[in-house]
Write a protein that holds these residues in place. Structure first.
Motif, PDB file in Angstrom:
ATOM      1  N   ASP A  21     -14.446  -6.760   9.615  1.00  0.00           N
ATOM      2  CA  ASP A  21     -15.213  -7.991   9.385  1.00  0.00           C
ATOM      3  C   ASP A  21     -14.848  -8.479   7.973  1.00  0.00           C
ATOM      4  N   LEU A  22     -13.825  -9.313   7.903  1.00  0.00           N
ATOM      5  CA  LEU A  22     -13.169  -9.580   6.620  1.00  0.00           C
ATOM      6  C   LEU A  22     -14.088 -10.161   5.553  1.00  0.00           C
ATOM      7  N   TYR A  23     -14.941 -11.133   5.926  1.00  0.00           N
ATOM      8  CA  TYR A  23     -15.842 -11.704   4.902  1.00  0.00           C
ATOM      9  C   TYR A  23     -16.879 -10.668   4.469  1.00  0.00           C
ATOM     10  N   ALA A  24     -17.427  -9.921   5.433  1.00  0.00           N
ATOM     11  CA  ALA A  24     -18.430  -8.891   5.090  1.00  0.00           C
ATOM     12  C   ALA A  24     -17.814  -7.821   4.192  1.00  0.00           C
ATOM     13  N   MET A  25     -16.518  -7.526   4.408  1.00  0.00           N
ATOM     14  CA  MET A  25     -15.812  -6.533   3.599  1.00  0.00           C
ATOM     15  C   MET A  25     -15.399  -7.110   2.245  1.00  0.00           C
ATOM     16  N   ASN A  26     -15.566  -8.415   2.088  1.00  0.00           N
ATOM     17  CA  ASN A  26     -15.071  -9.121   0.907  1.00  0.00           C
ATOM     18  C   ASN A  26     -13.578  -8.815   0.726  1.00  0.00           C
ATOM     19  N   PHE A  27     -12.863  -8.914   1.841  1.00  0.00           N
ATOM     20  CA  PHE A  27     -11.461  -8.509   1.856  1.00  0.00           C
ATOM     21  C   PHE A  27     -10.632  -9.350   0.880  1.00  0.00           C
ATOM     22  N   LYS A  28      -9.839  -8.668   0.080  1.00  0.00           N
ATOM     23  CA  LYS A  28      -8.975  -9.332  -0.910  1.00  0.00           C
ATOM     24  C   LYS A  28      -7.861 -10.073  -0.167  1.00  0.00           C
ATOM     25  N   ALA A  29      -7.705 -11.362  -0.472  1.00  0.00           N
ATOM     26  CA  ALA A  29      -6.757 -12.172   0.294  1.00  0.00           C
ATOM     27  C   ALA A  29      -5.467 -12.444  -0.468  1.00  0.00           C
ATOM     28  N   THR A  30      -5.346 -11.914  -1.672  1.00  0.00           N
ATOM     29  CA  THR A  30      -4.188 -12.249  -2.488  1.00  0.00           C
ATOM     30  C   THR A  30      -3.264 -11.046  -2.662  1.00  0.00           C
ATOM     31  N   ALA A  31      -1.982 -11.307  -2.566  1.00  0.00           N
ATOM     32  CA  ALA A  31      -0.956 -10.270  -2.650  1.00  0.00           C
ATOM     33  C   ALA A  31      -0.566 -10.078  -4.115  1.00  0.00           C
ATOM     34  N   THR A  32      -1.118  -9.060  -4.749  1.00  0.00           N
ATOM     35  CA  THR A  32      -0.866  -8.865  -6.184  1.00  0.00           C
ATOM     36  C   THR A  32      -0.450  -7.425  -6.486  1.00  0.00           C
ATOM     37  N   ALA A  33      -0.061  -7.199  -7.735  1.00  0.00           N
ATOM     38  CA  ALA A  33       0.365  -5.862  -8.172  1.00  0.00           C
ATOM     39  C   ALA A  33      -0.778  -4.851  -8.080  1.00  0.00           C
ATOM     40  N   GLU A  34      -2.006  -5.332  -8.034  1.00  0.00           N
ATOM     41  CA  GLU A  34      -3.157  -4.424  -7.870  1.00  0.00           C
ATOM     42  C   GLU A  34      -3.152  -3.714  -6.522  1.00  0.00           C
ATOM     43  N   ASP A  35      -2.326  -4.190  -5.598  1.00  0.00           N
ATOM     44  CA  ASP A  35      -2.249  -3.548  -4.287  1.00  0.00           C
ATOM     45  C   ASP A  35      -1.475  -2.234  -4.352  1.00  0.00           C
ATOM     46  N   ILE A  36      -0.917  -1.954  -5.525  1.00  0.00           N
ATOM     47  CA  ILE A  36      -0.105  -0.753  -5.714  1.00  0.00           C
ATOM     48  C   ILE A  36      -0.793   0.145  -6.735  1.00  0.00           C
ATOM     49  N   LYS A  37      -0.954   1.422  -6.359  1.00  0.00           N
ATOM     50  CA  LYS A  37      -1.533   2.385  -7.314  1.00  0.00           C
ATOM     51  C   LYS A  37      -0.441   2.815  -8.281  1.00  0.00           C
ATOM     52  N   GLY A  38      -0.786   2.901  -9.545  1.00  0.00           N
ATOM     53  CA  GLY A  38       0.194   3.323 -10.542  1.00  0.00           C
ATOM     54  C   GLY A  38       1.112   2.176 -10.924  1.00  0.00           C
ATOM     55  N   ASP A  39       2.186   2.503 -11.615  1.00  0.00           N
ATOM     56  CA  ASP A  39       3.086   1.475 -12.136  1.00  0.00           C
ATOM     57  C   ASP A  39       3.947   0.869 -11.035  1.00  0.00           C
ATOM     58  N   VAL A  40       4.233  -0.412 -11.183  1.00  0.00           N
ATOM     59  CA  VAL A  40       5.216  -1.035 -10.302  1.00  0.00           C
ATOM     60  C   VAL A  40       6.608  -0.753 -10.888  1.00  0.00           C
ATOM     61  N   LYS A  41       7.645  -0.889 -10.050  1.00  0.00           N
ATOM     62  CA  LYS A  41       8.995  -0.518 -10.496  1.00  0.00           C
ATOM     63  C   LYS A  41       9.581  -1.544 -11.455  1.00  0.00           C
ATOM     64  N   GLU A  42       9.378  -2.842 -11.117  1.00  0.00           N
ATOM     65  CA  GLU A  42       9.954  -3.896 -11.955  1.00  0.00           C
ATOM     66  C   GLU A  42       8.875  -4.907 -12.317  1.00  0.00           C
ATOM     67  N   ALA A  43       8.155  -4.620 -13.382  1.00  0.00           N
ATOM     68  CA  ALA A  43       7.018  -5.471 -13.758  1.00  0.00           C
ATOM     69  C   ALA A  43       7.471  -6.896 -14.095  1.00  0.00           C
ATOM     70  N   GLU A  44       8.630  -7.007 -14.753  1.00  0.00           N
ATOM     71  CA  GLU A  44       9.125  -8.324 -15.184  1.00  0.00           C
ATOM     72  C   GLU A  44       9.587  -9.180 -14.008  1.00  0.00           C
ATOM     73  N   HIS A  45      10.106  -8.496 -12.984  1.00  0.00           N
ATOM     74  CA  HIS A  45      10.616  -9.209 -11.808  1.00  0.00           C
ATOM     75  C   HIS A  45       9.898  -8.728 -10.558  1.00  0.00           C
ATOM     76  N   PHE A  46       8.579  -8.701 -10.644  1.00  0.00           N
ATOM     77  CA  PHE A  46       7.755  -8.191  -9.555  1.00  0.00           C
ATOM     78  C   PHE A  46       8.047  -8.921  -8.244  1.00  0.00           C
ATOM     79  N   ARG A  47       8.438  -8.141  -7.246  1.00  0.00           N
ATOM     80  CA  ARG A  47       8.631  -8.720  -5.905  1.00  0.00           C
ATOM     81  C   ARG A  47       7.711  -7.976  -4.942  1.00  0.00           C
ATOM     82  N   TYR A  48       6.745  -8.707  -4.419  1.00  0.00           N
ATOM     83  CA  TYR A  48       5.673  -8.084  -3.644  1.00  0.00           C
ATOM     84  C   TYR A  48       6.199  -7.273  -2.469  1.00  0.00           C
TER      85      TYR A  48
END
Lengths: 284, 284
Positions: free
Chosen positions: B54-81
């Motif tokens: 139930d997406l609204y009840a879950m307050n589901f995050k709708a944006t594709a961001t670096a927060e979707d990854i635990k820990g460091d991303v591989k290329e912060a400067e050229h982040f490709r989701y």
């Protein structure tokens, strides 16, 4: 003399056409960022005023919820987003983030949506902008839509990158004709609100391209940007081609088109082949 | 005796087919809620296990961001989701909310997407679910896609309400043929991941309908739900109909189809008329 110059400057600033770039990429090092930066640079050099809505940087809310309305909603038990936001727009009770975007849109002569295509459409954050900013009443009414739409004196266009090469989006490619994929976006969103839709700027699979090919794509965009606001828009069927009751194509339009090889548009195809590239090129 | 019954019960529970409903409406009093509730009731009565996001009840995050990854991303400067989330999926470093949805999806035999159509597509919150949950590697690879897709043993379908009546979405209606609007969603998302796509359940403009008409629409849905998992899916072109290099239709498929009246699908139309209702009915 200085006073005269100042007056001239103020006049130029007021008269300058405005472009709004609604930009949806996470990284300033991306090809999408470079395309956005190129647009800012070329358009500014040409004397246009450019505003940017950098959706990820703004942490733009992508979900259509009751929080978009200040104060109480009318029917909490049977909350209907479209109806409630229409009432809120009429009463000036939409949330600040929506109102700000609506002001930018009202002031703009051209809106460029710059984004990477995600799943044959816009990314969620940009869909959220569309869902929340294009409020009923502000962006359309039951009478003011399509060629009589509220934004009929404005232009809008999609500028996007794909993950797949162009051949996969041909009428014999596995992803199917890109003109089909563009129909709901260009007709159902942009033209629905009345925008004159400029041909899309499609950057085919820049992530798989050589640095030279990427540079060349950006150069092509820079060249196009120089005459962008004078471009002829894509063709759609005027609203008066449909009857007022059921929004069905009027019999005389249907008859006039009976002997033609292709349908009128991708969606209003009349059971004929889709007019080739009608969502990609003006005059197709 | 009791032990035998218990074993039987455990067996039935383990063997029971699972349905996941990804539900995107803000209000429990809505027609979409009633459609979702009807699905839960009928499917549960038939012995299926039903899970709901139930997406609204879950307050589901709708944006594709670096927060979707635990820990460091591989290329912060050229982040490709797409690239970063693929790596994170391989390493088990995707955020909990994504992982939970992926587990639900893996366990399900059928996914029903229940939503109000917003702007000729899914609402932003549901687009966010699609963008974030259908991670590269988890939902598709360059080899495993379309009819050889990762979810080829699962079924999926769209169940949605429209704001406009059916006539406006005909090939002579102002919104254009609904089959065109459905192509990017059903081919580009569901079939792309391999899902067998069941015909969509379209509730035409329930908000403008009489209470009797709304009840009747729900009754039709209840009846359909009883045989839903045995339905024949919509037709698409098998992956081996396309060459492996450019994903172009193979010459022999093209030739075999040369004398036919209609194209193969909405997108792979070969310059012919679109096969009528091929995105709406199985066997069309």
């Amino acid at each position: 003399m200085i006073f005269g110059c100042l007056l001239n400057l103020i006049f130029l600033l007021l008269a300058a056409k405005k472009v709004l770039i609604v930009y949806a990429h996470q990284s300033s090092g991306s090809f999408n960022a470079a395309a956005k930066d190129a647009a800012v640079e070329v358009l500014t050099t040409q004397g246009y005023t450019v505003d940017i809505s950098d959706l990820y940087a703004m942490n733009f809310k992508a979900t259509a919820t009751a929080e978009d309305i200040k104060g109480d909603v009318k029917e909490a038990e049977h909350f209907r987003y479209s109806k409630e936001t229409r009432l809120a727009w009429e009463d000036g009770r939409l949330s600040e983030d929506i109102t700000k975007e609506q002001t930018k849109l009202t002031e703009a002569d051209l809106i460029i949506f710059q984004f990477p295509m995600y799943w044959f459409s816009v990314p969620g954050i940009l869909k959220g902008w569309i869902d929340r900013v294009l409020t009923s009443g502000f962006a359309f009414t039951q009478e003011k839509l399509y060629s009589l739409g509220i934004f009929k004196d404005k232009k809008a266009m999609l500028s996007f990158t794909t993950g797949s090469p162009e051949s996969m989006f041909s009428p014999t490619g596995i992803n199917g004709d890109m003109n089909v994929t563009l129909w709901p976006l260009q007709n159902g969103i942009l033209h629905y609100c009345g925008f004159q839709v400029l041909a899309p700027q499609i950057f085919w699979a820049p992530s798989s391209a050589s640095p030279e090919a990427r540079t060349s794509m950006l150069e092509g965009w820079r060249t196009r940007l120089q005459g962008l606001l004078e471009e002829k828009p894509l063709s759609f069927i005027p609203l008066d081609g449909f009857d007022e009751k059921g929004f069905q194509l009027k019999p005389h339009v249907h008859e006039e088109h009976a002997s033609k090889e292709f349908g009128l548009t991708v969606g209003v195809h009349l059971g004929k082949p889709i007019p080739p590239n009608c969502m990609m090129k003006a005059g197709s």
